[in-house]
Write a protein that holds these residues in place. Structure first.
Motif, PDB file in Angstrom:
ATOM      1  N   GLY A 700       7.426   1.623  -2.337  1.00  0.00           N
ATOM      2  CA  GLY A 700       6.821   1.385  -3.737  1.00  0.00           C
ATOM      3  C   GLY A 700       7.588   1.713  -4.927  1.00  0.00           C
ATOM      4  O   GLY A 700       8.507   2.387  -4.842  1.00  0.00           O
ATOM      5  N   SER A 821      -1.003 -11.531  -2.567  1.00  0.00           N
ATOM      6  CA  SER A 821      -1.812 -10.591  -2.618  1.00  0.00           C
ATOM      7  C   SER A 821      -2.937 -11.055  -3.434  1.00  0.00           C
ATOM      8  O   SER A 821      -4.058 -10.503  -3.037  1.00  0.00           O
ATOM      9  CB  SER A 821      -0.985  -9.437  -3.625  1.00  0.00           C
ATOM     10  OG  SER A 821      -1.818  -8.509  -4.002  1.00  0.00           O
ATOM     11  N   ASP A 825      -6.943 -10.804  -2.090  1.00  0.00           N
ATOM     12  CA  ASP A 825      -7.978 -10.069  -2.666  1.00  0.00           C
ATOM     13  C   ASP A 825      -9.234 -11.087  -3.070  1.00  0.00           C
ATOM     14  O   ASP A 825     -10.327 -10.651  -3.030  1.00  0.00           O
ATOM     15  CB  ASP A 825      -7.522  -9.539  -4.209  1.00  0.00           C
ATOM     16  CG  ASP A 825      -6.467  -8.452  -4.275  1.00  0.00           C
ATOM     17  OD1 ASP A 825      -6.464  -7.882  -3.067  1.00  0.00           O
ATOM     18  OD2 ASP A 825      -5.802  -8.253  -5.121  1.00  0.00           O
ATOM     19  N   GLU A 934      -0.871   7.955  -2.499  1.00  0.00           N
ATOM     20  CA  GLU A 934      -1.944   6.718  -2.142  1.00  0.00           C
ATOM     21  C   GLU A 934      -0.872   5.525  -2.167  1.00  0.00           C
ATOM     22  O   GLU A 934      -1.317   4.802  -1.337  1.00  0.00           O
ATOM     23  CB  GLU A 934      -2.141   6.709  -3.776  1.00  0.00           C
ATOM     24  CG  GLU A 934      -3.384   5.554  -3.944  1.00  0.00           C
ATOM     25  CD  GLU A 934      -4.414   5.428  -2.947  1.00  0.00           C
ATOM     26  OE1 GLU A 934      -4.879   4.227  -2.412  1.00  0.00           O
ATOM     27  OE2 GLU A 934      -4.801   6.650  -2.472  1.00  0.00           O
ATOM     28  N   GLU A 935       0.370   5.506  -2.565  1.00  0.00           N
ATOM     29  CA  GLU A 935       1.398   4.568  -2.547  1.00  0.00           C
ATOM     30  C   GLU A 935       1.778   4.368  -0.923  1.00  0.00           C
ATOM     31  O   GLU A 935       1.802   3.346  -0.461  1.00  0.00           O
ATOM     32  CB  GLU A 935       2.470   4.793  -3.284  1.00  0.00           C
ATOM     33  CG  GLU A 935       3.262   3.472  -3.599  1.00  0.00           C
ATOM     34  CD  GLU A 935       4.715   3.596  -4.566  1.00  0.00           C
ATOM     35  OE1 GLU A 935       4.313   3.193  -5.702  1.00  0.00           O
ATOM     36  OE2 GLU A 935       5.463   4.615  -4.420  1.00  0.00           O
ATOM     37  N   LYS A 937       0.170   5.286   1.606  1.00  0.00           N
ATOM     38  CA  LYS A 937      -1.207   4.651   2.358  1.00  0.00           C
ATOM     39  C   LYS A 937      -1.160   3.280   2.066  1.00  0.00           C
ATOM     40  O   LYS A 937      -1.512   2.530   2.998  1.00  0.00           O
ATOM     41  CB  LYS A 937      -2.524   5.301   1.942  1.00  0.00           C
ATOM     42  CG  LYS A 937      -3.730   5.076   2.834  1.00  0.00           C
ATOM     43  CD  LYS A 937      -4.745   5.832   2.181  1.00  0.00           C
ATOM     44  CE  LYS A 937      -6.158   5.360   2.503  1.00  0.00           C
ATOM     45  NZ  LYS A 937      -7.453   5.875   1.987  1.00  0.00           N
ATOM     46  N   LYS A 938      -1.140   2.852   0.756  1.00  0.00           N
ATOM     47  CA  LYS A 938      -1.312   1.310   0.563  1.00  0.00           C
ATOM     48  C   LYS A 938      -0.029   0.797   1.521  1.00  0.00           C
ATOM     49  O   LYS A 938      -0.465  -0.347   1.878  1.00  0.00           O
ATOM     50  CB  LYS A 938      -1.190   1.098  -0.833  1.00  0.00           C
ATOM     51  CG  LYS A 938      -1.318  -0.170  -1.437  1.00  0.00           C
ATOM     52  CD  LYS A 938      -1.188  -0.223  -2.882  1.00  0.00           C
ATOM     53  CE  LYS A 938      -1.378  -1.480  -3.324  1.00  0.00           C
ATOM     54  NZ  LYS A 938      -1.020  -1.638  -4.866  1.00  0.00           N
ATOM     55  N   GLN A 939       1.020   1.008   1.260  1.00  0.00           N
ATOM     56  CA  GLN A 939       2.091   0.603   2.098  1.00  0.00           C
ATOM     57  C   GLN A 939       1.781   0.104   3.504  1.00  0.00           C
ATOM     58  O   GLN A 939       2.221  -0.599   4.327  1.00  0.00           O
ATOM     59  CB  GLN A 939       3.614   1.100   1.689  1.00  0.00           C
ATOM     60  CG  GLN A 939       4.605   0.337   2.408  1.00  0.00           C
ATOM     61  CD  GLN A 939       6.004   0.934   1.940  1.00  0.00           C
ATOM     62  OE1 GLN A 939       6.050   1.794   1.346  1.00  0.00           O
ATOM     63  NE2 GLN A 939       7.166   0.361   2.309  1.00  0.00           N
ATOM     64  N   GLU A 941      -0.887   0.262   5.226  1.00  0.00           N
ATOM     65  CA  GLU A 941      -1.881  -0.913   5.455  1.00  0.00           C
ATOM     66  C   GLU A 941      -1.115  -2.074   5.468  1.00  0.00           C
ATOM     67  O   GLU A 941      -1.443  -3.136   6.290  1.00  0.00           O
ATOM     68  CB  GLU A 941      -2.922  -0.746   4.505  1.00  0.00           C
ATOM     69  CG  GLU A 941      -3.987   0.543   4.770  1.00  0.00           C
ATOM     70  CD  GLU A 941      -5.143   0.529   3.712  1.00  0.00           C
ATOM     71  OE1 GLU A 941      -5.170  -0.221   2.718  1.00  0.00           O
ATOM     72  OE2 GLU A 941      -5.759   1.349   3.821  1.00  0.00           O
ATOM     73  N   HIS A 942      -0.507  -2.131   4.404  1.00  0.00           N
ATOM     74  CA  HIS A 942       0.414  -3.883   4.021  1.00  0.00           C
ATOM     75  C   HIS A 942       1.190  -4.030   5.352  1.00  0.00           C
ATOM     76  O   HIS A 942       1.284  -5.088   5.937  1.00  0.00           O
ATOM     77  CB  HIS A 942       1.174  -3.676   2.833  1.00  0.00           C
ATOM     78  CG  HIS A 942       1.766  -4.582   2.514  1.00  0.00           C
ATOM     79  ND1 HIS A 942       1.384  -6.040   2.264  1.00  0.00           N
ATOM     80  CD2 HIS A 942       3.397  -4.926   2.599  1.00  0.00           C
ATOM     81  CE1 HIS A 942       2.140  -6.717   2.168  1.00  0.00           C
ATOM     82  NE2 HIS A 942       3.491  -6.055   2.359  1.00  0.00           N
TER      83      HIS A 942
END
Length: 1564
Positions: A700, A821, A825, A934-935, A937-939, A941-942
């Motif tokens: 990220g 994205s 959402d 956090e980044e 974790k987000k990546q 999932e993505h």
């Protein structure tokens, strides 16, 4: 006088009609009223009539009667006629014709009765009057006139002078000097003066003089005295003369004209009692003197400026300065008394702008206002004029300002109530002030504030009816800024407040207006006035002083001096500073740090000066060698980046400049944009990234910022926001992207011209890198809405804007990510389901909605036939994803988090840091740590969502109807190759995407074929890359090799990741998931063979590029080799071959091309360090030892097939896997089956001429079966057409065809004598080639001996050819047929050399003479080639029906036996020597580059058998035309089988015969 011409008809018909017409004309003229013009017309008519009488055209009496009638029309007609007679008198007196004079005299005499004598006496000449009888004697008349004039004008009649009649004058002075405060009026005083004049007989002119004297002493009583003079005065000229005498009195040396006299003169002028023209002539100095003085001032100023610039010795300098000071003091002490300037000042004081302007117009520009008193007087007048408007619009809130009392004179300029009123007088007054507004800083500020107020009104008022008026006012304010404000600022002593005040106005102008003003200020203003010339020179001198002493240590002190100097003259200062920076780039850092004390205006001026320096047409942007960009441009670019990042300077001008340069097709200035984006946004573009950085770049934004760049990027938020705002406000974001994308090809095809290839490559890289950097900036800084609003769809980008596809997708990719994205959402909000499965489905739905239009749009990008091989969905998916979507760089995240933990610990342990700072730093590190986690974790999932989406899509990616080979071709051509050289991340992405497609078990995707095509054809791709593209391509190959190496390293990994995957099927047309039984899969050992073959192909391509001698080839391959060093070379003999070639490059390029030498040395050192990790070939892949059986099939397991024991690998090399070298898809030659047994055993299905990869159950059996066919096939394809010897032979054959009979006989005789020499040469060559092989086996360089061979071979070849041809000429074949066969043979050789089919066999052969690691070194040494050509010629003769004789054949065989015997003896001794050297260690090392003796200790006899077999096979082969390489047509199976049988017979026959001869030779 004659302006009216009477018509000729009037004269001819005078009595009938002419007389009447003339009288009528005169009546009309008398009625007309034209302020005196009618008199001139009447005079002209009378003149014409009288002239006709003098000429004799009309009779006298007729004319006299008419004149008599005309006299009655006006009272003053006799006077008018007298004027006409006066003119004619002068004209006729000068004529020589007496007749005309007589006619004139008679006419005047006849008119005496209606023209009075007195009028004629006034106007006619005395001689004429005498001839008319009006006077007696002309002489006496003249004397009388003189006496009368003397009496009138010169005789003194009054004797009442002051000394005689003093009482009258005393009373007059008393009367004028009394108190005037009561009821005393000018009328009462005038009556008293009249009485005094009458009583004391006073001279009225003297009285007027005394009135003026008293007025001068009481100049405050303007109203009284002006009224008195007005009522007393007779005529203005008298008053002017009296004033003139007064001024003349003060024109004596050392006299000073009193101000009171100037005042009364100004007051009289102001009330129109005198005329300025009348008074002006009485004043000194004359205008010519003033102009001379002005010129002298300018020349003196220029001389002073020159002295300041010149290098002068200190002693001389001080003396000159002292002299100049003395001169200045003298000049200031005694200013010349300029009465015109004194009067001008007085006029300005009383507010008479009209007369003052007239005086200033008589003088040079700004001459009058260069005198401070006049400038201040004019400033005061302007103050009074603008006061009401300033109070209303310009006065800042809270400011009171001093109250100004308006002038009492009603004739002074009216104060301005609105901005439009300023046009009346105020603007012109300010323009006359020019640079001398600097004397009044308050007025300067007032005008600037009025300008600000106007600009706000201008920007807010959008009414169309006032638009034109507003535009006019805007141009007036711009003119004021240009002619007055900026020059005045130059003359102010470092007034920072005025500079900031002026910026308040200037920032409201568009940058185009501002830059134009700065340009005028810098280039023109300083030459217009002597003071400005001096100021410029002083500024340059001071700038030199500061810059000489500027260092990193004294930045603060020097910065203050620079700031002080820049407040007044920034353009001059910056111009000098930039010139220094262009020469000395080490000044950049201290200069940037020293600019912190500048004002906002100065920063803006600096931006303009930088742009002007960049656009300087006199400077070359290339160095003299034309291979690199000039250092001055690089220095300025670095300065731009640093300055624009550190200080709040507007970027619009610079960005527009770069845009305009791109529009003009010039890409040099992209360097500036690159630096600005790098410094301001922290986005760095480099191909030298480490693997850790590259890994961080796949994460990220936070991870990129922390671990993706060399320098730690800090505090770029504000600067990147400024850059973004500048791009969006001026709509430059998309235009810049599109222009850069288009300019990449423009650099090569339009801009390059005569430029050096190295420079073209550099410019292309710069253009491309800047595009990638700029696109990355936009993607990360623009909001979703801004980005989507500005970037059009992919089809519009490509078709309408002609953007290259890779760049178009690069720009669109962030847009797709944003859209998916946001859509995801939306769907999440619409349905509140938290289960992971539901989220994934929503993500897939969002992707479909966003990407479906894209799938439709991409169809228009390529021809329809492309989509027969690839699906648009697959194409769009490949181009729309990034590394962020494919994998999470966990190790990079962990690395950065650990770094932060270490930082926190270090902060805690450091006792020197204060507690509050400790706390702040710890909080920052902790927050950053949390952000990174956090980044991550987000990546994660993505990536899971993306992989799920790909899993669903993959079945629809590739069509089953297309062949896998064509699919791979299109995939490489349209997807992989364009993207892998786009950026370093894209290079990694391409490799990972191929791996991902393989792992997803994508139907119809052949992973094996894809990798093979990538590794087999790198010569062309490497040669076509620029320097930076080579870095990226090398990175791509390295990532591909990493995957292959991982599979190669462990059977378990291979079986887990490759076995049972459709990508490793060897049946290329198979569809479905697993595509058949296990026999169709490539097993582990065969895969290791294939990997070795890929390593060999990379070595072969690398050696070829290194040996071309071409700069681009060598540079690019060295870069690529450096990049792939972690994975290649892994095999010892390949590494040794590379090391040898690179060592040679180091030796050759040391003094020629230093950059290549540096690259080669760098690679050489790293290669040596990798040597410990290299393994022998038999450890890299399982290499079978050849069997000792004497059967022909086993004996063929020699040079070409060692290390390739299976059909699958053999055919991969010869057929399918070398299709990567080919440009054609549909017209490739078929793979030739070797023999019936092989074709029956092999599972092969051909696809457009590509042999399939096959596997059999037993590897050993396949070895034995294939080697004979494989060797045969290789030799068939390896034509000798491209060797240097063959080229020489072709030339000689052409010459032979052209020569006449006699020359042919001489040549044939010469050829018959050569066999012995040929044998000697062959022996020497065989010996040297053996030595080479031995050296290659030990990893020693073999090139020098190879070069010697290359020199010797043409000679030996020529002799060998001649002997062969001579032998053939002895046979009874006719010369014509022989020539035909020779031509046919030559044609086939040429075809095989330059075949358009680009088959791999031809390429292999063309590279053969230069490769030490060549597959068939033993078989294709020069001796064997010459023997094979002899046999080819022999075979042709044998096939000819008129043919060959037995004697000829026996003779040939005898020669061959002798030669073989010699060679075999030499070979045996050489081999035994090498065995001793090697101690048996290298028996299986060089499977593809060594002679058969390297494989096993075979006896000399076996080697002889093998050689005879191969040569006889070549003899048989030469009969057949090489269909595959030259024509590209398929052979039928029947023809192939027949040819194979024939080969077998020939080869077995040849072997038996050879055995017999060799054994007899041994016995002998």
């Amino acid at each position: 006088m004659a302006t009216l011409i009477l018509p000729g008809e009037w004269i001819k018909n005078w009595e009938k009609s002419g007389k009447h017409e003339f009288v009528q004309l005169c009546k009309e003229l008398t009625k007309k009223t034209g302020h005196g013009s009618e008199i001139r017309d009447i005079q002209a008519a009378l003149y014409e009539l009288c002239w006709q009488v003098i000429q004799g055209n009309l009779k006298l009496d007729l004319v006299v009667s008419v004149l008599g009638d005309v006299m009655e029309l006006r009272d003053d007609m006799p006077s008018i006629l007298a004027d006409v007679f006066s003119t004619l008198d002068l004209e006729t007196a000068a004529l020589e014709e007496k007749v005309k004079r007589d006619h004139y005299t008679q006419l005047v005499g006849a008119c005496l009765f209606f023209v009075p004598d007195a009028i004629l006496k006034e106007r006619l000449d005395p001689e004429t009057l005498e001839s008319l009888g009006l006077i007696k004697q002309a002489h006496q008349f003249n004397q009388k006139i003189v006496k009368i004039k003397t009496k009138l004008f010169y005789k003194q009649q009054k004797f009442n002078l002051l000394r005689e009649e003093n009482e009258g004058y005393a009373k007059l002075i008393t009367e004028l000097g009394q108190d005037l405060s009561g009821n005393i009026t000018s009328h009462l005083v005038l009556e008293s003066i009249k009485s005094l004049i009458g009583c004391f007989n006073l001279d009225p002119n003297r009285v007027l003089d005394i009135i003026l004297e008293v007025y001068e002493s009481r100049s405050d009583q303007d109203e009284f005295f002006l009224a008195l003079i007005k009522s007393y005065m007779c005529e203005p000229l008298t008053l002017c003369h009296i004033l003139g005498f007064k001024f003349k009195f003060y024109q004596e040396p050392n006299e000073e004209t009193p101000k009171s006299l100037y005042h009364i003169a100004a007051a009289l002028l102001h009330h129109n009692l005198i005329e300025l023209e009348d008074l002006y002539v009485h004043l000194l100095p004359v205008d010519a003197t003033i102009v001379e003085e002005h010129k002298r001032d300018i020349s003196e100023a220029k001389q002073i400026a020159r002295k300041l610039v010149m290098v002068v010795l200190p002693s001389e300098k001080s003396e000159d300065k002292d002299k100049e000071k003395e001169k200045e003091e003298e000049k200031n002490d005694k200013p010349p008394d300029n009465q015109k300037l004194g009067l001008l000042e007085a006029l300005l004081r009383i507010g008479d702008w009209h007369h003052a302007q007239s005086i200033m117009d008589q003088m040079p520009s700004f001459y009058a206002t260069s005198h401070k008193a006049i400038a201040l007087a004019l400033c005061q007048l302007v103050h009074l004029t603008v006061e009401p408007l300033y109070r209303r619009a310009g006065l800042p809130k809270g400011a009171r300002g001093c109250v100004l009392h308006p002038l009492r004179s009603k004739r002074a300029p009216r104060p301005a109530e609105s901005f439009d009123d300023l046009r009346r007088d105020t603007f012109s007054m300010i323009c006359y002030l020019g640079p001398h507004l600097s004397h009044d800083a308050i007025l300067f500020a007032k005008i600037v504030r009025l300008g600000k107020a106007f600009m706000k009104e201008y920007q807010s008022d959008g009414r169309s009816d006032v638009k034109e008026k507003m535009e006019t006012l805007l141009s007036c304010f711009l003119s004021i800024a240009d002619q007055v404000l900026l020059p005045s600022l130059s003359l102010m002593e470092c007034n920072a407040c005025m500079s900031e005040e002026l910026w308040g106005l200037f920032k409201l102008f568009p940058y185009r207006h501002r830059y134009r003003l700065y340009g005028q200020w810098k280039n023109e203003t300083y030459t217009s006035h002597p003071l400005l010339v001096k100021v410029k020179a002083q500024t340059v001198e001071r700038a030199k002083y500061i810059m000489k002493r500027l260092t990193k240590e004294n930045v603060k002190q020097s910065g203050r001096q620079i700031g002080k100097l820049s407040h007044s003259n920034p353009t001059i200062l910056f111009d000098y500073m930039l010139s220094q920076i262009q020469w000395y780039d080490n000044l950049i850092v201290p200069v940037v740090d020293s600019l912190k004390y500048l004002t906002s205006l100065n920063y803006d001026v600096l931006a303009y000066c930088i742009i002007e320096a960049l656009a300087n047409p006199e400077k070359e942007k290339m160095k003299h060698d034309d291979t690199t960009i000039s250092s001055w441009l690089q220095s300025l670019a670095s300065l731009c980046g640093a300055v624009f990042r550190k200080y709040p300077i507007e970027l619009a001008g610079l960005l527009q400049y770069v845009t305009n340069q791109l529009k003009a097709g010039k890409s040099f200035d992209l360097l500036i944009l690159k630096e600005v984006v790098q410094k301001m946004a922290g986005i760095e573009i480099t191909d030298e990234m480490t693997s850790e950085q590259l890994e961080a770049m796949t994460g990220g934004e936070q991870l990129k910022a922390e671990g993706g760049y060399f320098g730690q990027i800090r505090n770029t938020k504000k600067s990147s926001q400024r850059l973004k705002d500048a791009l969006l406000d001026h709509e430059l974001a998309l235009p810049l992207c599109l222009l850069m994308a288009q300019q990449r090809n423009g650099v090569v095809f339009l801009e390059s011209g005569e430029k050096h290839l190295k420079l073209v490559g550099h410019l292309y890289d710069q253009c491309h890198d800047t595009l990638v950097q700029f696109g990355g900036f936009l993607a990360s800084n623009l909001s979703t809405e801004d980005y989507i609003k500005r970037v059009p769809s992919i089809d519009i980008l490509c078709n309408q804007f002609h953007t290259p596809h890779d760049a178009a997708f690069f720009l669109s990719r962030p847009m797709y990510a944003h859209q998916i994205s946001s859509k995801y959402d939306e769907l999440k909000k619409a349905e509140k389901g938290n289960r992971q499965q539901q989220k994934v489905h929503k993500y897939v739905a969002a992707c479909e909605q966003v990407m479906t239009p894209v799938h439709e749009a991409v169809v228009s990008l390529h021809p329809a036939r492309v989509w027969d091989d690839l699906r648009p969905q697959f194409y769009a998916t490949f181009w729309s994803l990034t590394m962020y979507d494919l994998a999470v760089p966990h190790s990079a995240y962990d690395r950065e988090v650990n770094k932060l933990k270490v930082q926190i610990k270090a902060i805690e342990e450091n006792p020197e840091i204060p507690m509050n700072k400790k706390k702040k730093e710890k909080e920052r590190c902790t927050a950053l740590q949390e952000k990174l986690q956090e980044e991550e974790k987000k990546q994660l999932e993505h990536v899971q969502r993306v992989l799920h989406r790909l899993k669903l899509e993959k079945d629809n990616w590739l069509l089953a109807k297309s062949t896998k080979n064509e699919t791979i071709t299109k995939f490489l051509q349209l997807c992989l190759f364009p993207r892998c050289i786009f950026s370093s991340i894209d290079a990694v992405y391409c490799a990972r995407f191929v791996e991902l497609v393989h792992q997803q078990k994508t139907p119809n995707f052949c992973t094996l074929l894809c990798y093979d095509r990538v590794f087999s054809a790198i010569i062309y791709t490497v040669a076509s890359c620029t320097e930076n593209e080579s870095h990226r391509y090398g990175r791509f190959l390295c990532c591909m090799l990493e995957t292959v190496t991982r599979w190669h390293s462990d059977r378990a990994i291979y079986e887990k990741e490759c076995v049972n995957y459709p990508g490793f099927l060897t049946i290329f047309r198979a569809t479905g998931f697993d595509g058949g039984n296990k026999a169709d899969q490539l097993d582990y050992e065969n895969f290791r063979h294939v990997v070795h073959k890929w390593h060999y192909m990379l070595t072969k391509a690398s050696v070829h590029c290194l040996e071309t001698g071409d700069y681009t080839h060598i540079r690019n391959i060295l870069i690529v080799l450096t990049k792939i060093l972690p994975c290649y070379p892994k095999v010892l003999n390949l590494g040794q071959a590379l090391e040898c070639r690179v060592h040679k490059i180091c030796l050759e390029e040391k003094d020629k091309r230093p950059d290549l030498y540096a690259l080669a040395m760098g690679y050489s050192g790293r290669l040596k360090s990798q040597k410990v990790h290299m393994v022998p070939e038999n450890e890299f892949h399982h290499k079978e030892q050849p069997a000792r059986s004497a059967t022909p099939a086993n004996q063929q397991n020699g040079p070409g097939s060692t290390g390739k024991p299976t059909i699958s690998t053999s055919k991969t090399e010869e057929g399918t896997l070398e299709d990567g070298d080919r440009g054609k898809d549909k017209s490739q030659g078929t793979t030739k089956p070797v023999n019936k047994a092989n074709s029956a055993a092999a599972k092969v299905t051909t696809s457009n001429g590509n042999g399939a990869l096959n596997s059999t159950k037993a590897v050993k059996e396949r070895d034995d079966k294939e080697k004979s066919g494989k060797e045969k096939k290789e030799k068939k394809e390896k034509t000798p057409g491209s060797t240097p010897e063959t080229k020489a032979e072709n030339r000689r054959e052409k010459q032979r065809d052209e020569r006449a009979g006699k020359e042919e006989r001489v040549v044939r005789e010469g050829k018959e004598k050569t066999p012995k020499a040929d044998r000697e040469k062959a022996k020497a060559e065989e010996k040297s080639s053996k030595d080479d092989k031995a050296k290659a086996g030990n990893g020693e360089p073999v090139e020098p001996s190879r070069e010697r061979d290359a020199i010797k071979e043409p000679k030996s070849k020529e002799k060998g050819d001649r002997s062969a041809v001579a032998g053939s000429l002895k046979s009874p074949v006719s010369r014509l047929e022989l020539a035909e066969s020779e031509r046919d043979h030559k044609r086939r050789k040429l075809d095989s050399h330059s075949s358009p089919s680009h088959s791999s066999s031809v390429k292999d052969n063309s590279n053969e003479p230069k490769e030490s690691t060549s597959k068939h070194h033993a078989n294709y040494n020069s001796v064997t080639r010459s023997k094979s050509r002899e046999r080819e010629t022999e075979k042709k003769e044998s096939d000819n029906p008129q043919g060959r004789s037995k004697e000829k054949k026996e003779e040939k065989d005898r020669k061959e036996r002798k030669r073989d015997h010699c060679l075999n003896e030499l070979e045996t001794s050489q081999e035994s020597k090498r065995r001793k050297d090697e101690n048996g260690m290298n028996s299986s090392k060089n499977s593809k580059s060594d002679s058969p003796s390297c494989d096993s200790p075979l006896s000399a006899e076996k080697e002889k058998i093998k050689r005879s077999k191969s040569s006889s096979k070549e003899k048989a082969e030469s009969v057949k035309p090489e269909r595959t390489s030259s024509g590209g047509k398929k052979e039928s199976r029947h023809d192939k089988e027949k040819s194979e049988k024939k080969e077998k017979r020939d080869s077995s026959g040849g072997k038996e015969e050879k055995k017999h001869h060799k054994s007899s030779d041994k016995h002998r």
